[in-house]
Design an enzyme around this catalytic site. Structure first.
Site, PDB file in Angstrom:
ATOM      1  N   ASP A 170       0.863  -1.185   0.000  1.00  0.00           N
ATOM      2  CA  ASP A 170       0.000   0.000   0.000  1.00  0.00           C
ATOM      3  C   ASP A 170       0.894   1.229   0.000  1.00  0.00           C
ATOM      4  OD1 ASP A 170      -1.682   2.101   0.573  1.00  0.00           O
ATOM      5  OD2 ASP A 170      -2.788   1.051   2.168  1.00  0.00           O
ATOM      6  N   HIS A 171       0.879   1.965  -1.108  1.00  0.00           N
ATOM      7  CA  HIS A 171       1.814   3.093  -1.244  1.00  0.00           C
ATOM      8  C   HIS A 171       1.456   4.264  -0.333  1.00  0.00           C
ATOM      9  CE1 HIS A 171       5.096   5.219  -2.869  1.00  0.00           C
ATOM     10  NE2 HIS A 171       5.065   4.761  -4.094  1.00  0.00           N
ATOM     11  N   ARG A 172       0.258   4.216   0.286  1.00  0.00           N
ATOM     12  CA  ARG A 172      -0.037   5.266   1.267  1.00  0.00           C
ATOM     13  C   ARG A 172       0.886   5.108   2.468  1.00  0.00           C
ATOM     14  NH1 ARG A 172      -6.228   4.137   2.449  1.00  0.00           N
ATOM     15  NH2 ARG A 172      -5.251   2.103   2.659  1.00  0.00           N
TER      16      ARG A 172
END
Lengths: 373, 426
Positions: free
Chosen positions: B397-399
């Site tokens: 998850d690039h968040r």
């Protein structure tokens, strides 16, 4: 450590007169002085409450009820406190207080209608001295406070007359203590010295939220902040439950104001038939509470007396018959009549409602005609 | 004989899967004996019998999902008078929200029978024209079919009166005729006609849960996938050696278990890969809840090994083995699938090299392990040699995690599998 398992210090202030092992114990501030027959009567009501409850649960699984909120495990606090009520007293229950309704003489069939969707209520509150179950969490605390105001205005307290002095009991869960309504009701009860007893059935869960997530101190301590007398009782001990309730109702009827009772118990079943408690609690905890069953400890005591063998055997058959009675009653509950709904809105109906009622009757007749053709 | 219809056990559920029958044809049951386990979108629930008698037929086989209201079991020779009465009442059973009309002979179903009789498709239901009761009463008295009155959704008294005026004196046209009424126009373009060979496979509860989870995850967590090819010959050798050891004789260790162990070790250095993204903060769990995706007859399930970082290799083998066995038997409890913080999916068992796995909702990382195959590999002496090679694919998850941490984590797992001795350095 499982947060829902009580520690020794949690139990140190509990009023308890009958241990989980079934032994009578003394307490400095409370006593139970009933006869053996009284003891059996309490036991009988708990057993029959459980039978009503298990049949309600089964009827939901049969597809006969839309919903059922089980009271399994909470029979002692419900039956014990309700036994302390007198005819002129008024109780305000939640949707889970089947045992209170049973002791107040509500025919158990009447509990089923709202869960089958055939009735909006189930009985006449004035007839049985118990209001209709409140589904809105905590709302009944204000209804009860208002009713208790009326009792005061009727000057129905403080005459030392057991046939006249009245008190009000409101049942609520631990979850309801987080509702503003409950705090408002306590505020009014304290300010007006209302003849009102708050029975908090702390069954450890507000649906899936553990009591430990709602409060950092025992719930009974809420009372002190309002200047209300508070007492904490083993809610799985029917004798202690009845004893503290009698004392609290006595204070209320004598005009000495409200009491908060925190009854420590455990909801052994699901929140309702729509809930899966295995998602938020585990075996260790349910086993702990199973060993503290409210009915088993009274059975141990009764068996030790040895005088109720015949009655106990008959009680099993009575419970089974009650289950069958509920089952067949549920299946034959009458379909609600739309037109009758209009009769229940006002004591004296309005012309507008009368017109709507007539239209409803005409529509029903038309519908029947169409269906037939 | 009485039939027990599938009840709505959870306020508005429309269907459930039959999981396990506790009775067989010929069994004598009492009221409230447990008949069957069903699985709804919410939980597995036991259904008690509403009838006493002998089971004469099980009408739904395990594994099938059926709508609420479907008869699931037939019970005959009811022993009690009370249950004979119940049999009469059986079709009236079911108090749930949706099923009554479709399944138990409600009012609307009888109306739907009218268009069926004039040749419309048998399954089509015709919505009754909407109108207030007094308007319906008036229409009835005037002999007007409300379905023919033009209106804006609801037929008002004015609509009805204007319709009557415009057809004044033409009673037959006003009244219409059910037999002559046109079939209702379809609301949308018809689907292509199904060919005779098409098959319909009803969704199981597991299929629906998987679908909902994948949609929830794919459209909330921005996924990034990276992969790396790695020579895992030393890991393969290690597994071979362990299998030969006396102490490991009864422990079915495989390369997957070493992957799981490597993930736990790599999470030590880059714990962000199993963090939980929140609106205001990133929560880094104290323990690793290691999800292991397992294909079962009933679909994909992901049992979770709790506190996986505290287990040694043997512990991982045992726990995974137990959980997967329970999962395959369909008895996995919701608690055994909860609490996952990182997931490993072994797509290599299907003989493929790599993929772009979708995160389980709420998790930050998932590692897909490809097939381990013999491939030509350039070794440190510039020689091409055959080696055991696999591809690891990590979605994150690039968040919560940037490429630097994701890459470091993936590299750490790859290095440990390339040279398991490196575990001593972690």
């Amino acid at each position: 450590m499982n947060p829902s398992l009580p520690t020794e210090s949690d139990e140190s202030d509990l009023v308890r007169l009958l241990t989980p092992e079934g032994a009578r114990v003394e307490h400095a501030d409370a006593g139970w002085s009933g006869t053996d027959a009284d003891l059996f009567a309490l036991y009988r009501d708990m057993v029959l409450t459980r039978r009503i409850d298990t049949e309600g649960y089964a009827l939901q699984r049969h597809g006969e009820l839309g919903l059922w909120p089980p009271c399994l495990g909470q029979e002692a606090v419900q039956v014990g406190t309700a036994h302390a009520l007198r005819a002129q007293d008024m109780a305000f229950p939640t949707y889970r207080d089947h045992g209170v309704a049973w002791v107040r003489g509500v025919p158990p069939e009447r509990l089923l209608g709202i869960y089958r969707g055939t009735e909006h209520g189930g009985w006449d509150p004035a007839e049985h001295g118990i209001a209709l179950p409140a589904i809105i969490i905590g709302a009944q605390t204000l209804h009860a406070a208002g009713y208790a105001m009326g009792v005061l205005m009727d000057e129905a307290v403080g005459h030392a007359d057991s046939s006249r002095d009245a008190a009000v009991a409101v049942y609520l869960g631990d979850g309801a203590t987080s509702q503003g309504d409950t705090l408002e009701a306590m505020s009014w009860a304290a300010s007006f010295s209302l003849p009102l007893v708050f029975v908090i059935e702390n069954n450890q869960y507000a649906i899936s939220t553990a009591t430990s997530r709602q409060t950092t101190v025992p719930l009974v301590r809420r009372a002190a902040g309002f200047g209300i007398h508070g007492v904490r009782v083993d809610g799985n001990d029917v004798l202690a439950s009845q004893a503290v309730m009698e004392a609290a109702l006595g204070r209320a009827r004598d005009g000495h104001g409200p009491t908060v009772i925190e009854a420590v118990t455990y909801r052994r079943g699901a929140h309702t038939t729509s809930d899966d408690p295995s998602r938020y609690r585990a075996g260790e905890e349910t086993e702990y509470w199973e060993a503290r069953d409210p009915i088993a400890r009274v059975r141990v005591l009764l068996d030790s007396l040895g005088t109720f063998e015949r009655e106990l055997a008959e009680l099993d058959a009575e419970a089974e018959a009650l289950g069958e009675r509920l089952r067949s009653a549920c299946r034959t509950l009458p379909e609600p009549d739309l037109a009758a709904l209009f009769d229940l809105v006002h004591v004296e109906t309005t012309p507008e409602l009368r017109e709507q009622q007539e239209a409803a009757i005409a529509w029903k007749a038309l519908d029947t005609e169409e269906t037939a053709s | 004989m009485a039939q027990f219809r599938l009840p709505d056990v959870g306020e508005g559920l429309t269907e459930a899967e039959i999981v396990t029958w506790h009775v067989a044809v010929g069994d004598v049951v009492a009221v409230n004996d447990v008949l069957v386990d069903i699985e709804t979108a919410k939980s597995v629930v036991e259904l008690p019998s509403p009838f006493a008698g002998t089971v004469t037929d099980l009408l739904v086989e395990p594994g099938r999902t059926v709508p609420v209201g479907t008869p699931i079991v037939a019970i005959g020779e009811a022993a009690e008078v009370a249950d004979a009465a119940a049999e009469e009442k059986a079709p009236e059973m079911l108090v749930g929200y949706g099923p009554k009309d479709e399944a138990s002979g409600g009012r609307r179903r009888r109306r739907a029978a009218v268009p069926a009789a004039v040749g419309a498709t048998a399954t089509a239901t015709v919505e009754r024209p909407r109108a207030a009761p007094p308007v319906r009463l008036l229409a009835r008295r005037l002999g007007v079919d409300l379905a023919r009155v033009p209106c804006d959704g609801i037929v008002t008294r004015r609509d009805l009166e204007s319709f009557v005026r415009s057809h004044d004196g033409d009673a037959s046209r006003v009244a219409g005729d059910a037999a002559a009424a046109p079939a209702p126009a379809p609301a949308t373009a018809p689907a292509p006609a199904p060919s005779a060979g098409d098959r319909t496979v009803p969704h199981t509860a597991v299929r629906r849960v998987t679908a909902a989870a994948m949609v929830a995850s794919a459209f909330t967590a921005p996924h990034v996938t990276e992969w790396v090819e790695v020579d895992v010959s030393r890991t393969v050798e290690l597994v071979e050696r362990l299998r030969g050891e006396r102490e490991w004789r009864d422990v079915p260790v495989s390369t997957l278990h070493l992957v799981l162990r490597s993930v736990c070790l790599a999470l030590r250095r880059t714990p962000e890969l199993h963090a939980v993204w929140g609106d205001d903060a990133l929560t880094i769990p104290e323990h690793v809840g290691l999800g292991v995706a397992a294909a079962t007859d009933r679909g994909l399930v992901v049992p979770v090994v709790p506190q996986a970082e505290t287990l040694d290799l043997r512990g991982i083998v045992e726990q995974v083995g137990e959980l997967v066995a329970v999962a395959r038997s369909g008895r996995l409890q919701p608690a055994q699938m909860a609490g996952g913080t990182f997931t490993v999916t072994n797509i290599g068992v299907f003989g493929v090299d790599a993929g772009t796995p979708i995160l389980p909702p709420g998790q930050t990382g998932i590692l897909a392990v490809g097939a381990i195959t013999r491939k030509p590999w350039v070794d440190e002496h510039d020689q091409v040699v055959p080696r055991w090679v696999t591809t690891l694919a990590l979605s994150f998850d690039h968040r919560a995690v940037d490429g630097a941490q994701g890459s470091r984590f993936l590299r750490d797992v790859a290095d440990l599998l390339h040279d398991p001795a490196l575990a001593l350095t972690v």
